[in-house]
Design an enzyme around this catalytic site. Structure first.
Site, PDB file in Angstrom:
ATOM      1  N   GLY A 171      -1.858  -5.135   4.581  1.00 20.80           N
ATOM      2  CA  GLY A 171      -3.002  -5.354   3.597  1.00 20.80           C
ATOM      3  C   GLY A 171      -3.819  -6.468   4.372  1.00 20.80           C
ATOM      4  O   GLY A 171      -5.276  -6.253   4.474  1.00 20.80           O
TER       5      GLY A 171
ATOM      6  N   GLU B 231       9.565  -9.186  -1.246  1.00 16.20           N
ATOM      7  CA  GLU B 231       9.737  -8.053  -1.939  1.00 16.20           C
ATOM      8  C   GLU B 231      10.455  -7.218  -1.060  1.00 16.20           C
ATOM      9  O   GLU B 231      10.705  -6.706  -0.019  1.00 16.20           O
ATOM     10  CB  GLU B 231       8.121  -7.098  -1.859  1.00 16.20           C
ATOM     11  CG  GLU B 231       8.021  -5.878  -2.860  1.00 16.20           C
ATOM     12  CD  GLU B 231       6.609  -5.574  -2.761  1.00 16.20           C
ATOM     13  OE1 GLU B 231       6.663  -4.826  -3.979  1.00 16.20           O
ATOM     14  OE2 GLU B 231       5.998  -5.703  -1.869  1.00 16.20           O
TER      15      GLU B 231
ATOM     16  N   LYS C  66      -5.974   9.083   4.173  1.00 19.51           N
ATOM     17  CA  LYS C  66      -5.002   8.968   5.112  1.00 19.51           C
ATOM     18  C   LYS C  66      -3.870   8.761   4.221  1.00 19.51           C
ATOM     19  O   LYS C  66      -3.374   7.610   3.844  1.00 19.51           O
ATOM     20  CB  LYS C  66      -5.167   7.800   5.931  1.00 19.51           C
ATOM     21  CG  LYS C  66      -4.439   8.150   7.458  1.00 19.51           C
ATOM     22  CD  LYS C  66      -2.895   8.230   7.574  1.00 19.51           C
ATOM     23  CE  LYS C  66      -2.584   6.775   7.218  1.00 19.51           C
ATOM     24  NZ  LYS C  66      -0.883   6.932   7.132  1.00 19.51           N
TER      25      LYS C  66
ATOM     26  N   GLY D 165      -0.218  -0.667  -0.170  1.00 17.01           N
ATOM     27  CA  GLY D 165       0.612  -0.791   0.593  1.00 17.01           C
ATOM     28  C   GLY D 165       1.406  -2.453   0.782  1.00 17.01           C
ATOM     29  O   GLY D 165       1.124  -3.218  -0.364  1.00 17.01           O
TER      30      GLY D 165
ATOM     31  N   CYS E 122       5.640  -0.506  -7.051  1.00 17.73           N
ATOM     32  CA  CYS E 122       5.135  -1.882  -6.692  1.00 17.73           C
ATOM     33  C   CYS E 122       5.031  -2.992  -7.914  1.00 17.73           C
ATOM     34  O   CYS E 122       5.282  -4.051  -7.495  1.00 17.73           O
ATOM     35  CB  CYS E 122       3.595  -1.560  -6.466  1.00 17.73           C
ATOM     36  SG  CYS E 122       2.547  -0.904  -7.555  1.00 17.73           S
TER      37      CYS E 122
ATOM     38  N   GLU F 218      -4.378  -3.009  -3.027  1.00 19.70           N
ATOM     39  CA  GLU F 218      -3.061  -3.481  -3.948  1.00 19.70           C
ATOM     40  C   GLU F 218      -2.127  -3.487  -3.097  1.00 19.70           C
ATOM     41  O   GLU F 218      -1.289  -2.582  -2.550  1.00 19.70           O
ATOM     42  CB  GLU F 218      -3.228  -2.153  -4.868  1.00 19.70           C
ATOM     43  CG  GLU F 218      -2.246  -2.364  -5.924  1.00 19.70           C
ATOM     44  CD  GLU F 218      -0.933  -2.171  -6.090  1.00 19.70           C
ATOM     45  OE1 GLU F 218      -0.163  -2.841  -5.620  1.00 19.70           O
ATOM     46  OE2 GLU F 218      -0.421  -0.948  -6.596  1.00 19.70           O
TER      47      GLU F 218
END
Length: 498
Positions: free
Chosen positions: A235, A387, A177, A230, A286, A252
């Site tokens: 997550g 972030e 996906k 993501g 990331c 991750e």
């Protein structure tokens, strides 16, 4: 790519979504229509899972000898190299990324398939001494089963390749996906796998949102492993959903990565790489070096030079050869980044450059944001903790080695970081103390397909495990040292004559 309403790949056939819903994919650099794709729902995802389950249980792929599975992956790598330009253009149109960057991504993707193609079959079982000559005891490696793969929009095909290649090498089947904004190279990859003769049902693709098409991959009892790359919030949702069926989970979840610069570092190389760390792909990476942690004695000079260089970075679309970085992925994401910067200023950070969309008619139809530097930040500020996932770098200072380590480790994340110093002993000491999954010494961003990738803290779980269960109780770290750091030239120095 060709506009179509049949972009779901289920059990070897291209299909529309059961509801008939579609989504328009537009280039974030100029708003131009790229493709129209199917918008899968839960029913479509469940059909894809059923196809993957049937294919796995039949043994149509798992029973293929591992060396033959490896040969297939090598053919995938060759196909990617042969169609490099086609795949790169599709990636750039979806993401707005410069074409030169997408071409480099395709090289990394092909290398990933090469690596796992050669690795397949090399993990032999081992004998275990049972203490009885009448007993034969051995450890073997078997495929997990059906894998659900949910990938992000910043490096669409690279992130998918990191999941697809090892899954196929191991003998698994999967449902992919991709991010709903960037599905084009996933579609091309399914076409390539089909053309190369992968059995029906081994690889399946559902294009759509996470809430509708992605959620079943975490929840469904017929999925044995879910791999998600993501944001941290999503997550946590994926991990919680997977817990209901106690499936294996690989996450991750990004990072807030420190780039630690000591006063004895190669000044020019460190500045140049700090730009590269923070502003490649407009910071939508990331592992971006979004936290500059610089020794106090050189901080003013270092930041002044960083700001001067950042102000000269040229923005543009994927096919603009003068551009050095591109747009953000969407209007919503640009607004999120801008709010992040404004909140930091309200908390007391000093805006040194950027902090706004660029002016000019050439930027009106895209989602551009100027490279931004915030200094005088303090630990605990939102811009240091959260972030941004945009072209924003914050500046913190330190006086001692211990303070540098403490500052760099002061984050819930632990994905990546870097150390800049010409003192070899200091470099190894600091790298060893950083709680981050990848630590570069006198470099930033190089990727090696043969090195583990994952993080400490809340950057993720589920790295490759070693031959014994001991690895489940350890953290693995990749330390990469460049003994001859160089100015990369990725972002030209427009303020100096060549």
């Amino acid at each position: 790519m060709t506009n179509t309403a049949s972009t779901l790949f289920i059990n070897g056939a291209w299909e529309p979504a059961a509801s008939g819903a579609v989504r328009e994919i537009r280039n974030p650099a100029d708003g131009q229509l790229v493709a129209t794709v199917s918008e899968a729902g839960r029913e479509d995802a469940e059909r894809a899972i059923a196809a993957a389950r049937t294919a796995f249980d039949s043994g149509v792929w798992a029973s293929v000898p591992a060396p033959e599975r490896g040969d297939f992956l090598l053919k995938v790598a060759a196909g990617l190299r042969e169609r490099r330009e086609e795949f790169a253009r599709a990636e750039s149109l979806d993401t707005g990324k410069r074409l030169v960057e997408s071409r480099l991504d395709m090289d990394d993707i092909a290398a990933c398939f090469d690596y796992f193609g050669k690795l397949a079959g090399q993990q032999a079982g081992r004998m275990v001494d049972a203490g009885d000559p009448a007993v034969v005891s051995r450890i073997v490696h078997e495929p997990v089963g059906v894998c659900g793969m949910i990938t992000p929009w910043n490096y669409p095909l690279l992130q998918a390749a990191w999941k697809i290649a090892p899954a196929l090498a191991a003998g698994c089947t999967f449902v992919l996906k991709p991010a709903e904004l960037t599905p084009s190279t996933a579609i091309l990859t399914m076409q390539l796998l089909q053309d190369l003769g992968l059995p029906d049902g081994v690889a399946n693709l559902v294009t759509g949102t996470g809430a509708e098409a992605g959620a079943p991959l975490s929840e469904h009892p017929d999925v044995d492993l879910v791999s998600f790359t993501g944001g941290l919030v999503t997550g946590r949702v994926v991990a919680a959903a997977a817990a209901g069926t106690v499936k294996k989970v690989a996450l991750e979840l990004g990072g807030k990565n420190p780039n630690v610069v000591f006063a004895d570092a190669d000044f020019d190389a460190a500045v140049d790489n700090a730009l590269n760390a923070a502003f490649v792909h407009s910071g939508q990476v990331c592992s971006a070096g979004a936290r500059l942690v610089v020794e106090e004695s050189i901080a003013e000079r270092f930041v002044d030079e960083l700001v001067r260089r950042a102000e000269g970075i040229r923005l543009g679309g994927p096919f603009d050869e003068a551009a050095e970085t591109g747009p953000l992925i969407s209007a919503a994401h640009r607004e999120k980044v801008d709010n992040y910067v404004r909140r930091g200023v309200q908390e007391g950070a000093r805006l040194r450059c950027g902090g706004a969309a660029p002016e000019g008619a050439e930027y009106d139809d895209g989602f551009y944001y100027l490279p931004t530097v915030l200094d005088r930040v303090e630990r605990g500020m939102s811009v240091v903790v959260d972030e941004a996932f945009g072209p924003v770098v914050t500046v913190e200072t330190f006086r001692t080695e211990d303070e540098a380590v403490a500052t760099a480790n002061d984050t819930v994340y632990g994905l990546a970081g870097a150390v800049w110093t010409q003192d070899a002993g200091k470099a190894q000491r600091v790298a060893g103390r950083l709680r981050h999954g990848t630590v570069w010494i006198n470099d930033f961003h190089p990727y090696l397909p043969q090195a583990e990738w994952g993080g400490f803290g809340q950057s993720g779980v589920g790295r490759e495990l070693g031959p014994t269960g001991l690895a489940e109780y350890q953290e693995a770290k990749h330390i990469y040292q460049n003994t001859s750091p160089q100015v990369t030239g990725w972002f030209a120095d427009h303020g100096k004559e060549s």
